[in-house]
Design a protein around this motif. Structure first.
Motif, PDB file in Angstrom:
ATOM      1  N   ALA A  10       0.885  -1.254  -0.147  1.00 58.32           N
ATOM      2  CA  ALA A  10       0.083  -0.122  -0.146  1.00 58.32           C
ATOM      3  C   ALA A  10       0.928   1.375   0.070  1.00 58.32           C
ATOM      4  N   ALA A  11       1.909   1.352   0.881  1.00 58.72           N
ATOM      5  CA  ALA A  11       2.754   2.315   0.752  1.00 58.72           C
ATOM      6  C   ALA A  11       3.429   2.652  -0.574  1.00 58.72           C
ATOM      7  N   ALA A  12       3.926   1.459  -1.118  1.00 58.93           N
ATOM      8  CA  ALA A  12       4.448   1.609  -2.499  1.00 58.93           C
ATOM      9  C   ALA A  12       3.439   2.220  -3.359  1.00 58.93           C
ATOM     10  N   ALA A  13       2.078   1.533  -3.439  1.00 61.57           N
ATOM     11  CA  ALA A  13       1.210   2.243  -4.188  1.00 61.57           C
ATOM     12  C   ALA A  13       0.887   3.714  -4.194  1.00 61.57           C
ATOM     13  N   VAL A  14       0.827   4.203  -2.834  1.00 58.72           N
ATOM     14  CA  VAL A  14       0.688   5.656  -2.394  1.00 58.72           C
ATOM     15  C   VAL A  14       1.871   6.334  -3.240  1.00 58.72           C
ATOM     16  N   ALA A  15       3.077   5.741  -3.035  1.00 58.22           N
ATOM     17  CA  ALA A  15       4.402   6.567  -3.397  1.00 58.22           C
ATOM     18  C   ALA A  15       4.461   6.653  -4.960  1.00 58.22           C
ATOM     19  N   VAL A  16       3.921   5.634  -5.745  1.00 55.02           N
ATOM     20  CA  VAL A  16       3.980   5.731  -7.198  1.00 55.02           C
ATOM     21  C   VAL A  16       2.730   6.553  -7.756  1.00 55.02           C
ATOM     22  N   ARG A  17       1.529   6.804  -6.693  1.00 56.33           N
ATOM     23  CA  ARG A  17       0.379   7.463  -7.297  1.00 56.33           C
ATOM     24  C   ARG A  17       0.898   9.064  -7.310  1.00 56.33           C
ATOM     25  N   PHE A  18       1.267   9.269  -6.197  1.00 59.31           N
ATOM     26  CA  PHE A  18       1.599  10.793  -5.822  1.00 59.31           C
ATOM     27  C   PHE A  18       3.149  11.274  -6.165  1.00 59.31           C
ATOM     28  N   ASN A  19       3.768  10.385  -6.681  1.00 61.91           N
ATOM     29  CA  ASN A  19       5.361  10.580  -6.994  1.00 61.91           C
ATOM     30  C   ASN A  19       5.482  10.412  -8.279  1.00 61.91           C
ATOM     31  N   GLU A  20       6.426  11.404  -8.948  1.00 63.31           N
ATOM     32  CA  GLU A  20       6.617  10.943 -10.295  1.00 63.31           C
ATOM     33  C   GLU A  20       7.910  10.061 -10.353  1.00 63.31           C
ATOM     34  N   ALA A  21       8.663   9.902  -9.242  1.00 68.80           N
ATOM     35  CA  ALA A  21       9.883   8.927  -9.287  1.00 68.80           C
ATOM     36  C   ALA A  21       9.488   7.702  -9.958  1.00 68.80           C
ATOM     37  N   ALA A  22      10.426   7.124 -10.809  1.00 65.93           N
ATOM     38  CA  ALA A  22      10.067   5.731 -11.356  1.00 65.93           C
ATOM     39  C   ALA A  22      10.224   4.523 -10.239  1.00 65.93           C
ATOM     40  N   GLU A  23      11.496   4.974  -9.425  1.00 64.46           N
ATOM     41  CA  GLU A  23      11.756   3.995  -8.233  1.00 64.46           C
ATOM     42  C   GLU A  23      11.768   4.593  -6.975  1.00 64.46           C
ATOM     43  N   PRO A  24      10.361   4.531  -6.248  1.00 61.53           N
ATOM     44  CA  PRO A  24      10.524   5.377  -4.939  1.00 61.53           C
ATOM     45  C   PRO A  24      10.891   4.130  -3.928  1.00 61.53           C
ATOM     46  N   GLY A  25      11.086   2.900  -4.124  1.00 58.96           N
ATOM     47  CA  GLY A  25      11.206   1.839  -3.358  1.00 58.96           C
ATOM     48  C   GLY A  25      12.055   2.161  -2.192  1.00 58.96           C
ATOM     49  N   GLN A  26      13.221   2.769  -2.557  1.00 52.61           N
ATOM     50  CA  GLN A  26      13.969   3.180  -1.326  1.00 52.61           C
ATOM     51  C   GLN A  26      13.425   3.940   0.079  1.00 52.61           C
ATOM     52  N   ALA A  27      12.843   4.869  -0.650  1.00 53.15           N
ATOM     53  CA  ALA A  27      11.851   5.922   0.197  1.00 53.15           C
ATOM     54  C   ALA A  27      10.621   5.138   1.063  1.00 53.15           C
ATOM     55  N   VAL A  28      10.136   4.377   0.213  1.00 50.52           N
ATOM     56  CA  VAL A  28       9.232   3.495   0.704  1.00 50.52           C
ATOM     57  C   VAL A  28       9.642   2.771   1.758  1.00 50.52           C
ATOM     58  N   ALA A  29      10.899   1.997   1.549  1.00 48.81           N
ATOM     59  CA  ALA A  29      11.330   0.842   2.449  1.00 48.81           C
ATOM     60  C   ALA A  29      11.612   1.759   3.872  1.00 48.81           C
ATOM     61  N   ALA A  30      12.328   2.929   3.760  1.00 48.64           N
ATOM     62  CA  ALA A  30      12.757   3.637   4.981  1.00 48.64           C
ATOM     63  C   ALA A  30      11.415   3.956   5.667  1.00 48.64           C
ATOM     64  N   ALA A  31      10.414   4.379   5.121  1.00 48.11           N
ATOM     65  CA  ALA A  31       9.135   4.730   5.725  1.00 48.11           C
ATOM     66  C   ALA A  31       8.691   3.549   6.567  1.00 48.11           C
ATOM     67  N   VAL A  32       8.479   2.353   5.912  1.00 49.21           N
ATOM     68  CA  VAL A  32       7.952   1.314   6.462  1.00 49.21           C
ATOM     69  C   VAL A  32       8.946   0.706   7.721  1.00 49.21           C
ATOM     70  N   LEU A  33      10.316   0.702   7.457  1.00 54.03           N
ATOM     71  CA  LEU A  33      11.134   0.446   8.496  1.00 54.03           C
ATOM     72  C   LEU A  33      10.850   1.599   9.831  1.00 54.03           C
ATOM     73  N   THR A  34      10.592   2.833   9.195  1.00 54.82           N
ATOM     74  CA  THR A  34      10.591   3.776  10.574  1.00 54.82           C
ATOM     75  C   THR A  34       9.205   3.466  11.066  1.00 54.82           C
ATOM     76  N   SER A  35       8.199   3.279  10.555  1.00 53.26           N
ATOM     77  CA  SER A  35       6.772   2.902  10.857  1.00 53.26           C
ATOM     78  C   SER A  35       6.653   1.710  12.022  1.00 53.26           C
ATOM     79  N   ALA A  36       7.623   0.721  11.500  1.00 58.67           N
ATOM     80  CA  ALA A  36       7.633  -0.551  12.368  1.00 58.67           C
ATOM     81  C   ALA A  36       8.370  -0.169  13.526  1.00 58.67           C
ATOM     82  N   VAL A  37       9.235   0.625  13.632  1.00 58.81           N
ATOM     83  CA  VAL A  37      10.112   1.096  14.859  1.00 58.81           C
ATOM     84  C   VAL A  37       9.227   2.098  15.848  1.00 58.81           C
ATOM     85  N   VAL A  38       8.653   2.791  15.043  1.00 59.98           N
ATOM     86  CA  VAL A  38       7.825   3.967  15.897  1.00 59.98           C
ATOM     87  C   VAL A  38       6.656   3.678  16.419  1.00 59.98           C
ATOM     88  N   MET A  39       5.732   2.868  15.507  1.00 61.63           N
ATOM     89  CA  MET A  39       4.583   2.319  15.879  1.00 61.63           C
ATOM     90  C   MET A  39       4.304   1.686  17.327  1.00 61.63           C
TER      91      MET A  39
END
Length: 226
Positions: A140-169
């Motif tokens: 879902a995070a990857a789909a959000v990034a693809v929809r609202f971001n022009e980057a072809a490969e947002p995976g690195q930012a998505v992975a960072a967001a997922v990891l941060t969420s897992a630690v902070v939540m």
């Protein structure tokens, strides 16, 4: 031939035509690295710990997170700029990517669970629900990034967001909303009722964010027409 039959044949033909490009553009390196790290973490439950049920549970959770970090790259598409105008919709292309990877993910998760010795293995259904929720959240995070971001490969930012969420939540959620509790905690059943909502909510976000934005399509069509 009926309209439904023609549609099915067309879907099969399109799927076969897309399979080759999808296989070539999948982030196999990221997926393989995430899978290897995850299985190493699960293997630690068998070879490095001695009867610690709590540690075994959290190693499986770490395994699920490692797999999810790989899935964060799944929707990366280096050819994104050239696929905007193709007749096959983006949800179909994304679904095909998930369909290709899903059997490998299911196999890897099964191996990870079996690596944990039976006497300290947490309830398989419950921990698999946690893993599924984590996987779909990453998609879902990857789909959000693809929809609202022009980057072809947002995976690195998505992975960072997922990891941060897992630690902070776990740190910010109040005790009554705890998601990561132990098997013997009285909140175990309640926490997994919440995981069902996490899974459903993430799936809805993924579906909603799947289609290409109309405005972007219009811009692309205008550009190509000019």
């Amino acid at each position: 031939m009926s309209g439904v039959g023609e549609a099915r044949v067309r879907s099969v033909v399109v799927g076969r035509a897309l399979l080759g490009p999808v296989l070539r553009t999948l982030p196999w390196r990221a997926l393989g690295a995430a899978g290897s790290v995850g299985l190493l973490l699960a293997g630690a439950a068998r070879w490095l710990i001695d009867g610690d049920e709590w540690l075994a549970l959290n190693l499986l959770r770490a395994t699920a997170l490692a797999f999810a970090l790989g899935l964060a790259f799944l929707l990366d598409d280096p050819a994104r700029e050239t696929t905007v105008s193709v007749p096959t919709t983006r949800p179909v292309r994304q679904t095909l990517r998930v369909a290709v990877v899903a059997p490998f993910l299911a196999l890897a998760w099964t191996v990870a669970v079996l690596l944990v010795p039976g006497e300290i293995r947490p309830p398989v259904g419950d921990v698999t629900l946690e893993a599924a929720g984590t996987f779909v959240l990453a998609l879902a995070a990857a789909a959000v990034a693809v929809r609202f971001n022009e980057a072809a490969e947002p995976g690195q930012a998505v992975a960072a967001a997922v990891l941060t969420s897992a630690v902070v939540m776990p740190l910010v959620l109040p005790g009554r909303w705890a998601m990561f509790v132990g098997v013997r905690d009285e909140r175990w059943a309640a926490s997994h009722a919440r995981w069902v909502w996490v899974l459903v909510g993430a799936a809805v976000v993924w579906v909603v964010c799947g289609p290409e934005r109309l405005r972007r399509r219009t811009v692309r069509a205008g550009s190509s027409g000019g």
